[in-house]
Design a protein around this motif. Structure first.
Motif, PDB file in Angstrom:
ATOM      1  N   LYS A  88      11.712  -5.651  -1.007  1.00 23.73           N
ATOM      2  CA  LYS A  88      10.708  -6.767  -1.274  1.00 23.73           C
ATOM      3  C   LYS A  88      10.843  -7.832  -0.462  1.00 23.73           C
ATOM      4  O   LYS A  88      11.854  -8.752  -0.423  1.00 23.73           O
ATOM      5  CB  LYS A  88      10.661  -6.978  -2.759  1.00 23.73           C
ATOM      6  N   ARG A  89       9.878  -8.251   0.226  1.00 26.10           N
ATOM      7  CA  ARG A  89       9.837  -9.415   1.154  1.00 26.10           C
ATOM      8  C   ARG A  89      11.140  -9.929   1.562  1.00 26.10           C
ATOM      9  O   ARG A  89      11.717 -10.862   0.993  1.00 26.10           O
ATOM     10  CB  ARG A  89       9.244 -10.634   0.157  1.00 26.10           C
ATOM     11  N   GLU A 288      -0.065  -2.639   2.478  1.00 24.65           N
ATOM     12  CA  GLU A 288       0.476  -1.954   1.251  1.00 24.65           C
ATOM     13  C   GLU A 288       1.646  -1.267   1.657  1.00 24.65           C
ATOM     14  O   GLU A 288       2.598  -1.037   1.134  1.00 24.65           O
ATOM     15  CB  GLU A 288      -0.568  -1.156   0.436  1.00 24.65           C
ATOM     16  N   VAL A 291       4.566  -3.114   2.809  1.00 20.42           N
ATOM     17  CA  VAL A 291       5.307  -3.620   1.693  1.00 20.42           C
ATOM     18  C   VAL A 291       6.121  -2.634   1.155  1.00 20.42           C
ATOM     19  O   VAL A 291       7.147  -2.813   0.920  1.00 20.42           O
ATOM     20  CB  VAL A 291       4.222  -4.172   0.554  1.00 20.42           C
ATOM     21  N   SER A 313       4.366  -9.377   4.854  1.00 20.52           N
ATOM     22  CA  SER A 313       3.398  -8.286   4.268  1.00 20.52           C
ATOM     23  C   SER A 313       3.474  -8.393   2.565  1.00 20.52           C
ATOM     24  O   SER A 313       2.101  -8.584   1.932  1.00 20.52           O
ATOM     25  CB  SER A 313       3.834  -7.005   4.570  1.00 20.52           C
ATOM     26  N   ALA A 314       4.561  -8.659   2.037  1.00 21.31           N
ATOM     27  CA  ALA A 314       4.586  -8.838   0.468  1.00 21.31           C
ATOM     28  C   ALA A 314       3.911 -10.176   0.423  1.00 21.31           C
ATOM     29  O   ALA A 314       3.140 -10.096  -0.887  1.00 21.31           O
ATOM     30  CB  ALA A 314       5.944  -8.954  -0.012  1.00 21.31           C
TER      31      ALA A 314
END
Ligand SMILES: NC(=O)c1ccc[n+]([C@@H]2O[C@H](COP(=O)([O-])OP(=O)(O)OC[C@H]3O[C@@H](n4cnc5c(N)ncnc54)[C@H](O)[C@@H]3O)[C@@H](O)[C@H]2O)c1
Ligand SMILES: O=C(O)C[C@H](O)C(=O)O
Length: 461
Positions: A88-89, A288, A291, A313-314
């Motif tokens: 995540k990110r 999506e 991510v 993206s996140a």
């Protein structure tokens, strides 16, 4: 007001039977690979077979990853460094890029059985459930992973929360000669769209052209699926839809238009030309997938609330889900006027007109995940020399374009080539990212239906 409908679908009652319809808008598994490195990006935009992934990955390792920082061959546990587990990110997104790439290969047959059973569990009859499964697998087979089974979780959520009515069928609002408007009554987008395109095809066979606008439907997957329905029958097919507000108008910092795709298909078999793309730079689905893979956006696909390009993206997904939404997708052509993004904006507005406006339904601007509008058109080729002649001329044009010398080592293609090639390769299995694979397992647990297992990737052992 309404003429006798030519109604090919048993699901659409003739307009004469419809009364009181106004025009008001309706309210790792085992066998996966993890590859990390700080300076490169694995291309995921158009996945082909796993073998192709492997080949492309190895090429990028050779050319871009002189010293990979980690490389795990199998298993979901493993002892890889923390940064390889990060999804995540990643903090360094957009700068030094963190790569976390995991894919799982699953059998198409098993996947189809699983999807069909899930849709039956959610209230569809067996035939409709099987058709919806076909559309999702068709996308994955064509390498359009943004709109394949990675979207099952979205449909499942909407079905569980009553946003999609599995028993709804389209009814005719108006039907005049070559044109009609249908009301989808919050039914499943794929089923409503199939019936609407069948009506457009029948009208084109009778009148030369058929145009069917639809209101109060739901997300229909790929636009190309419906355009190809017409092309497969020797017509030109066009399909489009509006969606949630995702795309920022030129100079705006808030989304007002959907990603509003346009699909166009002509010709048959190997020579079919299919253009199928969002009028935003890319669909949200592509972000999506990034991510899910923990990867940044390479291109200038999205902006933040100030109109600045956002490669995280996140962060883009968080902003798009925020209330109110912040920033969004750039229109095709990009942010601002330098690369003529106002043309993508104009195309998105054209789609909005054919979908939300002509159907009398919701505009993207007012949409919150349901009551989506579509438009389908079919054009007979009878007046233009007939389908075989037009098809052969299109094929000849495509051949001439493909034979042009490349200036950068990549073949000159025509729209549809990548997807057709992938479709020919992915005959027995499809490849999904690991996060999607885990979503399938979760939906399997929730419904009590066995999710498809991963196929062991012997080449990684
Ligand atoms: N249901 C919805 O609301 C919705 C909204 C937006 C997009 N979509 C779907 O998402 C999918 C992906 O859309 P996207 O815009 O992200 O796709 P994209 O940016 O990958 O563009 C795909 C199109 O570009 C063509 N193409 C790719 N490389 C090419 C090349 N080198 N030469 C010539 N043509 C080339 C492809 O054949 C295809 O027609 C589509 O199926 C679309 O219908 C659905
Ligand atoms: O995600 C959406 O709401 C629309 C579309 O499927 C997209 O990927 O842009």
């Amino acid at each position: 007001m309404v003429s006798g409908p030519e109604n090919p679908s048993p699901h659409i009652p003739p307009c004469a039977e419809i009364t009181g319809m106004g025009w008001a808008a309706p309210g790792v598994a085992s066998g996966t690979a993890v590859v990390c490195n700080a300076l490169s990006v694995f291309p995921i935009a158009t996945p082909l077979s796993y073998a192709s992934h492997r080949a492309r990955f190895m090429h990028s390792v050779r050319t871009s990853f002189p010293r990979p920082t980690c490389f795990r061959h199998s298993g979901s546990g493993g002892n890889e460094p923390d940064e390889c587990r990060q999804r995540k990110r990643p903090e360094n997104q957009g700068g030094n890029r963190l790569i976390v790439t995991e894919y799982v290969q699953i059998s198409i047959e098993t996947l189809h059985t699983f999807l069909s059973r899930v849709f039956v569990a959610r209230g569809f009859n067996a035939a409709d459930a099987s058709f919806i499964a076909d559309t999702l697998i068709d996308a994955d087979r064509r390498g359009i992973s943004s709109h394949g089974v990675q979207r099952l979780a979205m449909y499942d959520h909407k079905l569980r929360h009553g946003m999609i009515d599995p028993n709804a069928h389209a009814t005719v609002v108006s039907d005049v000669k070559a044109c009609a408007v249908l009301d989808g009554h919050s039914g499943m987008g794929q089923l409503i769209s199939r019936d609407a395109m069948e009506l457009a095809i029948s009208k084109a066979q009778n009148h030369g052209i058929g145009i069917v606008a639809v209101r109060d439907s739901n997300h229909f997957g790929t636009a190309g699926f419906y355009a190809r329905m017409a092309a497969d029958q020797g017509l030109i097919g066009l399909a489009s839809t509006n969606s949630n507000p995702l795309t920022v108008p030129t100079h705006a910092g808030l989304p007002a238009l959907g990603s509003n795709p346009i699909a166009f298909a002509v010709g048959q078999g190997d020579d079919q030309l299919v253009y199928d793309a969002a009028t935003s730079t890319v669909s949200l689905g592509k972000i999506e997938v990034l991510v899910k893979l923990g990867q940044p956006i390479e291109g200038d696909w999205a902006v933040d609330g100030q109109g600045l390009i956002n490669h995280d993206s996140a962060d883009v997904m968080d902003n798009i889900k925020a209330t109110p939404r912040i920033g969004g997708l750039t229109p095709l052509g990009g942010a601002g006027e330098t690369n003529a993004g106002y043309k993508g904006y104009g195309l998105a507005l054209m789609v909005e007109t054919f979908t939300g406006i002509l159907s009398g339904g919701l505009l993207s601007l007012d949409m919150r995940g349901q009551h989506i509008c579509h438009c389908f058109a079919a054009i007979s080729l009878e007046s233009f020399g007939g389908a075989p002649l037009v098809g052969s001329r299109v094929a000849e044009l495509s051949r001439r374009l493909r034979s042009m010398p490349s200036v950068d080592g990549h073949d000159v293609l025509v729209p549809g080539d990548k997807e057709n090639t992938a479709f020919r390769i992915n005959t027995t299995t499809v490849t999904v990212d690991e996060a999607t694979f885990r979503q399938l397992a979760k939906i399997g647990e929730r419904t009590g239906i066995a999710a498809p297992p991963a196929i062991a990737l012997d080449e990684y052992r």
